[in-house]
Motif scaffolding. Structure first.
Motif, PDB file in Angstrom:
ATOM      1  N   ARG A  20       0.836  -1.207   0.000  1.00 32.43           N
ATOM      2  CA  ARG A  20       0.000   0.000   0.000  1.00 32.43           C
ATOM      3  C   ARG A  20       0.870   1.255   0.000  1.00 32.43           C
ATOM      4  O   ARG A  20       0.589   2.226  -0.708  1.00 32.43           O
ATOM      5  CB  ARG A  20      -0.941  -0.001   1.209  1.00 32.43           C
ATOM      6  N   ASP A  21       1.938   1.225   0.792  1.00 31.58           N
ATOM      7  CA  ASP A  21       2.859   2.364   0.808  1.00 31.58           C
ATOM      8  C   ASP A  21       3.517   2.542  -0.561  1.00 31.58           C
ATOM      9  O   ASP A  21       3.694   3.673  -1.039  1.00 31.58           O
ATOM     10  CB  ASP A  21       3.933   2.157   1.880  1.00 31.58           C
ATOM     11  N   THR A  22       3.877   1.427  -1.183  1.00 33.61           N
ATOM     12  CA  THR A  22       4.499   1.474  -2.510  1.00 33.61           C
ATOM     13  C   THR A  22       3.561   2.082  -3.535  1.00 33.61           C
ATOM     14  O   THR A  22       3.949   2.956  -4.320  1.00 33.61           O
ATOM     15  CB  THR A  22       4.903   0.059  -2.951  1.00 33.61           C
ATOM     16  N   PHE A  23       2.307   1.644  -3.533  1.00 35.06           N
ATOM     17  CA  PHE A  23       1.339   2.165  -4.496  1.00 35.06           C
ATOM     18  C   PHE A  23       1.083   3.655  -4.264  1.00 35.06           C
ATOM     19  O   PHE A  23       0.910   4.425  -5.208  1.00 35.06           O
ATOM     20  CB  PHE A  23       0.022   1.388  -4.392  1.00 35.06           C
ATOM     21  N   ALA A  50      -2.919  -7.435 -11.313  1.00 35.78           N
ATOM     22  CA  ALA A  50      -3.770  -6.993 -12.420  1.00 35.78           C
ATOM     23  C   ALA A  50      -3.980  -5.488 -12.317  1.00 35.78           C
ATOM     24  O   ALA A  50      -4.161  -4.949 -11.224  1.00 35.78           O
ATOM     25  CB  ALA A  50      -5.109  -7.713 -12.383  1.00 35.78           C
ATOM     26  N   LEU A  51      -3.934  -4.830 -13.452  1.00 37.82           N
ATOM     27  CA  LEU A  51      -4.172  -3.391 -13.508  1.00 37.82           C
ATOM     28  C   LEU A  51      -5.161  -3.078 -14.612  1.00 37.82           C
ATOM     29  O   LEU A  51      -5.249  -3.809 -15.606  1.00 37.82           O
ATOM     30  CB  LEU A  51      -2.880  -2.612 -13.768  1.00 37.82           C
ATOM     31  N   ARG A  76      -1.978  -7.973 -16.871  1.00 39.26           N
ATOM     32  CA  ARG A  76      -1.870  -9.066 -15.900  1.00 39.26           C
ATOM     33  C   ARG A  76      -0.473  -9.660 -15.960  1.00 39.26           C
ATOM     34  O   ARG A  76       0.096  -9.834 -17.041  1.00 39.26           O
ATOM     35  CB  ARG A  76      -2.910 -10.151 -16.192  1.00 39.26           C
ATOM     36  N   LYS A  77       0.070  -9.977 -14.781  1.00 37.10           N
ATOM     37  CA  LYS A  77       1.407 -10.564 -14.714  1.00 37.10           C
ATOM     38  C   LYS A  77       1.534 -11.358 -13.420  1.00 37.10           C
ATOM     39  O   LYS A  77       1.017 -10.954 -12.377  1.00 37.10           O
ATOM     40  CB  LYS A  77       2.481  -9.469 -14.772  1.00 37.10           C
ATOM     41  N   LYS A  90       7.447  -2.674  -7.309  1.00 36.25           N
ATOM     42  CA  LYS A  90       7.456  -1.231  -7.525  1.00 36.25           C
ATOM     43  C   LYS A  90       8.160  -0.873  -8.827  1.00 36.25           C
ATOM     44  O   LYS A  90       7.676  -0.045  -9.607  1.00 36.25           O
ATOM     45  CB  LYS A  90       8.141  -0.534  -6.348  1.00 36.25           C
ATOM     46  N   ARG A  91       9.313  -1.489  -9.083  1.00 40.70           N
ATOM     47  CA  ARG A  91      10.043  -1.189 -10.320  1.00 40.70           C
ATOM     48  C   ARG A  91       9.241  -1.614 -11.545  1.00 40.70           C
ATOM     49  O   ARG A  91       9.212  -0.910 -12.560  1.00 40.70           O
ATOM     50  CB  ARG A  91      11.409  -1.888 -10.307  1.00 40.70           C
ATOM     51  N   ALA A  92       8.584  -2.778 -11.450  1.00 45.04           N
ATOM     52  CA  ALA A  92       7.796  -3.259 -12.588  1.00 45.04           C
ATOM     53  C   ALA A  92       6.611  -2.340 -12.871  1.00 45.04           C
ATOM     54  O   ALA A  92       6.317  -2.025 -14.034  1.00 45.04           O
ATOM     55  CB  ALA A  92       7.311  -4.683 -12.314  1.00 45.04           C
ATOM     56  N   LEU A  93       5.943  -1.894 -11.817  1.00 47.30           N
ATOM     57  CA  LEU A  93       4.794  -1.006 -12.009  1.00 47.30           C
ATOM     58  C   LEU A  93       5.232   0.379 -12.461  1.00 47.30           C
ATOM     59  O   LEU A  93       4.547   1.018 -13.260  1.00 47.30           O
ATOM     60  CB  LEU A  93       3.988  -0.906 -10.713  1.00 47.30           C
ATOM     61  N   ARG A  94       6.347   0.845 -11.942  1.00 51.08           N
ATOM     62  CA  ARG A  94       6.837   2.163 -12.359  1.00 51.08           C
ATOM     63  C   ARG A  94       7.118   2.186 -13.857  1.00 51.08           C
ATOM     64  O   ARG A  94       6.792   3.152 -14.553  1.00 51.08           O
ATOM     65  CB  ARG A  94       8.111   2.521 -11.587  1.00 51.08           C
ATOM     66  N   LYS A  95       7.696   1.118 -14.357  1.00 49.02           N
ATOM     67  CA  LYS A  95       7.986   1.045 -15.789  1.00 49.02           C
ATOM     68  C   LYS A  95       6.707   1.073 -16.609  1.00 49.02           C
ATOM     69  O   LYS A  95       6.647   1.702 -17.673  1.00 49.02           O
ATOM     70  CB  LYS A  95       8.780  -0.227 -16.095  1.00 49.02           C
TER      71      LYS A  95
END
Length: 241
Positions: A20-23, A50-51, A76-77, A90-95
């Protein structure tokens, strides 16, 4: 803008709190709406992430399953074993979310993973507020003796731009040093662009004023010319006689 959190249930309260902190730290680009969900996939022994949000380039995110729908795009991953870590996620979502900031070569990862992450975060924290899209970021390592090490960073547009900009840092030792240099460079860039915009606006105003003056002069000249009656031809004169 914030990243909306849907389902977040992996059975570990501390990890869920860290996620949650990361998001919350990631956020999303201005004008975009995203929702993320994380749940366990027991069959695969992985986290299923999933996003839902705007479309992204498949060529830049080949490791994601991407499905385009009328109401948005679904991503999805599965994150296996060592990937089940808030920092890795975090790195994967940031990209994915911040596609306009593309981190390329970074040999610092081979030296110190935490330091590499800190350098990328320092650059990302500054570029995320800029309108430059897309940009590529590269790092280099400069070794000074057995214990000395410095780092360099390059930022440039990823595609052709009407206002190209390329920036090299000096050799720095810490992420804070790099962030400070980039801050100054971006401030100087904004001031330069503001001055260029003002100059262009002034030039356009001068051209418009000259056009109005020329039109007024032409109108005045047309009104000043006396009307001349057409001269009658000899045949017309005999007929009138």
């Amino acid at each position: 803008m914030s990243l909306n959190i849907g389902r977040l249930s992996i059975g570990e309260s501390d990890t869920e709190r860290a996620l949650r902190d990361t998001f919350g730290e990631l956020g999303v680009p201005a004008g975009e709406e995203w929702q993320v969900s994380v749940s366990p996939n027991s069959a695969a022994g992985a986290w299923e992430v999933a996003l839902e949000g705007p479309s992204r380039l498949k060529s830049e995110h080949i490791d994601w399953e991407i499905v385009h729908r009328a109401d948005g795009t679904r991503y999805r991953k599965l994150f296996h074993k060592a990937e089940r870590d808030p920092r890795f996620l975090k790195r994967a979502l940031r990209k994915l979310l911040w596609e306009s900031i593309q981190f390329r070569e970074n040999p610092i990862w081979a030296v110190d993973a935490r330091l590499a992450e800190a350098f990328e975060k320092a650059v990302w924290n500054e570029l995320r507020h800029e309108e430059m899209k897309p940009v590529q970021v590269r790092f280099g390592v400069w070794r000074e003796g057995p214990d000395g090490m410095k780092f360099v960073c390059k930022v440039e547009y990823a595609t052709a731009s009407d206002r190209p900009w390329t920036w090299w840092s000096s050799l720095v030792r810490t992420p804070d040093d790099l962030q400070h240099e980039l801050q100054k460079a971006l401030v100087a860039r904004r001031k330069r662009r503001a001055a260029q915009a003002l100059a262009a606006k002034s030039a356009a105003a001068r051209l418009a004023r000259r056009a109005r003056i020329a039109a007024a002069q032409a109108s005045a000249a047309a009104k000043a010319v006396p009307a001349i009656a057409p001269e009658r031809r000899p045949a017309e004169q005999r007929a009138s006689a």
